[in-house]
Design an enzyme around this catalytic site. Structure first.
Site, PDB file in Angstrom:
ATOM      1  N   GLU A 146       0.141  29.756  38.023  1.00 16.66           N
ATOM      2  CA  GLU A 146      -0.045  30.564  39.226  1.00 16.66           C
ATOM      3  C   GLU A 146      -0.625  29.782  40.392  1.00 16.66           C
ATOM      4  OE1 GLU A 146      -3.920  29.748  38.311  1.00 16.66           O
ATOM      5  OE2 GLU A 146      -2.338  30.268  36.899  1.00 16.66           O
TER       6      GLU A 146
ATOM      7  N   ASP B 221     -11.405  27.152  37.661  1.00 15.04           N
ATOM      8  CA  ASP B 221     -10.046  27.077  38.199  1.00 15.04           C
ATOM      9  C   ASP B 221     -10.028  27.204  39.719  1.00 15.04           C
ATOM     10  OD1 ASP B 221      -7.498  26.443  37.314  1.00 15.04           O
ATOM     11  OD2 ASP B 221      -6.795  28.510  37.444  1.00 15.04           O
TER      12      ASP B 221
ATOM     13  N   ARG C 279       0.100  26.899  41.697  1.00  8.46           N
ATOM     14  CA  ARG C 279       1.092  26.336  42.623  1.00  8.46           C
ATOM     15  C   ARG C 279       1.730  27.419  43.490  1.00  8.46           C
ATOM     16  NH1 ARG C 279       4.194  23.861  37.648  1.00  8.46           N
ATOM     17  NH2 ARG C 279       2.007  23.898  37.020  1.00  8.46           N
TER      18      ARG C 279
ATOM     19  N   LYS D 282      -3.837  33.328  28.106  1.00  5.40           N
ATOM     20  CA  LYS D 282      -4.390  32.151  27.451  1.00  5.40           C
ATOM     21  C   LYS D 282      -5.112  32.562  26.177  1.00  5.40           C
ATOM     22  CE  LYS D 282      -5.650  29.640  31.742  1.00  5.40           C
ATOM     23  NZ  LYS D 282      -4.913  28.386  31.585  1.00  5.40           N
TER      24      LYS D 282
ATOM     25  N   ASP E 143       1.000  31.685  33.883  1.00  3.43           N
ATOM     26  CA  ASP E 143      -0.165  30.804  33.851  1.00  3.43           C
ATOM     27  C   ASP E 143       0.011  29.595  34.764  1.00  3.43           C
ATOM     28  OD1 ASP E 143      -2.715  30.082  33.059  1.00  3.43           O
ATOM     29  OD2 ASP E 143      -2.049  29.022  31.267  1.00  3.43           O
TER      30      ASP E 143
END
Length: 461
Positions: free
Chosen positions: A313, A252, A315, A241, A311
């Protein structure tokens, strides 16, 4: 600091009058002349957010007034009495007039939540105004709800330096000990031995080992499994990112914070369900052994997944946890995650978008959301988009190209790992971007109060 409780009903308290513009003239007509004159001097109109002390004949405070605004202005927000708290001096207050009974519970909850302070790293000034709970309010239940929300906020607000996978595990262990729940944790390479390959893969590059936290409580009622995304920091992996996008990545793990807060509410209120909480806790870091774009992973369920963006990740770790949840065939599986920027763009930070195909659950949830000031918005499991998550080289694609329907395709991806249980997925933001009544800037729970009351309805005969 702990949330300040309601004041004791036996404590001396100042009457608090809740006044909307249409009722101001009638209320003033019933008061001594000097009260109306005083409020006229101050320009009090009953507008939302106004708050004043009114002196008596001796100059000592005789009562307090807060403006409750019109129905239209109240519709633009929530927890309206909480917005007046900072304007009232130290003291104990009791609602004497003007608060509609159907608003009492939400406004009392807002008053409790306004007392939240995140003081782990710096001293914060406590709230000065205390409230005697309105009549008919279940104060113990309301305090349990507020405490669950405070737990969620604390976990999200704590930076990754102090909230890694091991710290998240400790928070879950502390909660389990508090409520007599059972907890097991699968850590590091044992994830591979017990067939949680995608949780291991996402977390293996970090210097804090990945793990799956499994907490259970209760032995009666419907079987409910909560699955929370516990990505304690997300660099984006090799799809790194940019700095501006990495700034809030301590949040997150907001899905895991939300399910732990909800679990506290469930256990503290004694809801008669068989609760299970699963949290895949990882850090998505960059190292020589990080997983790569183009890799193909095999999930616990056996479905292969092509990695087109490291990015995406969240799921992946949720998929293994959802497969594990489904193996015990609970009545309902609920996943919560700060998963997609697409959801943030679609509905903004205030709404909690969710996916579910069970009409009865959706109706109960939306009714609870409306009555408990915890807004949600239903999004579609749009089956025609299934082709978008099928790359051909593998069963599933973790990040379909094209940019269309990013929240929907993520939800469809997750649905592939739930076969028979009723399934609901919440793609929450988990962050309050600016101060609002009872919601300071920072981490926040979303949909948890609505879910608590929905689950309570499920347990009724």
């Amino acid at each position: 600091m702990p949330l300040p409780p309601f004041a004791s009903p036996s404590d001396p308290a100042l009457d608090l009058h809740v006044i909307d513009p249409s009722g101001l003239a009638g209320w003033q007509a019933e008061q001594p002349d000097h009260i109306g004159q005083w409020l006229d001097t101050l320009g009090f109109t009953g507008a939302l957010g106004q708050a004043h002390l009114v002196p008596g004949a001796t100059g000592a405070p005789a009562l307090a007034v807060v403006g409750y605004g019109t129905a239209d202005t109240r519709a633009r927000g929530r927890f309206h009495l909480a917005g007046a708290i900072a304007k009232l001096p130290q003291g104990i207050y009791k609602i004497a007039h003007g608060l509609p009974p159907e608003h009492a519970e939400v406004e009392a909850l807002g008053w409790l939540l306004a007392g939240y302070r995140f003081d782990r790293y710096a001293t914060q000034s406590p709230m000065l105004a205390s409230l005697q709970a309105p009549a008919g309010i279940d104060t113990d239940a309301l305090y349990a709800i507020a405490s669950g929300e405070a737990l969620t906020r604390d976990l999200i607000n704590t930076p990754a330096s102090d909230m890694g996978p091991d710290d998240l595990e400790q928070a879950a262990r502390d909660l389990a000990m508090r409520h007599g729940a059972r907890i097991t944790v699968i850590t590091g390479d044992e994830l591979l031995a017990q067939n949680f390959p995608m949780i291991h893969t996402v977390g293996r590059a970090a210097n804090r080992t990945p793990r799956l936290i499994d907490m259970t409580w209760g032995d009666k009622g419907p079987e409910i499994t909560l699955v929370g995304k516990g990505v304690c920091f997300d660099t984006g992996g090799l799809n790194l990112k940019p700095g501006a996008s990495m700034g809030l990545m301590k949040k997150d793990m907001g899905g895991s914070a939300a399910v732990l807060g909800l679990a506290h509410m469930i256990m503290a209120t004694g809801l008669e369900i068989q609760l299970r909480v699963l949290i895949p806790a990882v850090e998505n870091a960059v190292a020589g052994n990080a997983f790569r774009p183009g890799d193909i992973l095999t999930s616990r369920k056996g479905l292969s997944v092509e990695i087109n963006n490291t990015d995406a990740e969240g799921r992946l770790v949720l998929a293994d946890a959802l497969s594990y949840a489904q193996e015990s065939n609970p009545d309902l599986i609920i996943s919560m995650a700060t998963l997609t920027g697409a959801a943030r763009v679609a509905v903004g930070p205030d709404l909690a978008p969710y996916y579910c195909d069970d009409a009865a659950f959706c109706a109960a949830l939306e009714n609870a959301a409306q009555h408990h000031a915890d807004p949600v918005w239903r999004m579609p499991f749009h089956t025609p988009y299934e082709a978008m998550i099928e790359p051909g080289i593998a069963d599933l694609d973790n990040a379909p190209k094209g940019g269309f329907a990013g929240s929907i395709t993520a939800a469809l991806f997750l649905r592939r790992f739930v076969d028979t249980s009723t399934y609901a997925h919440f793609d929450i933001y988990g962050w309050q971007p600016s101060d609002a009544p009872a919601r300071p800037k920072g981490g926040i729970g979303q949909a948890t109060r609505a879910l608590l009351n929905t689950l309570a309805e499920m347990t009724k005969p």
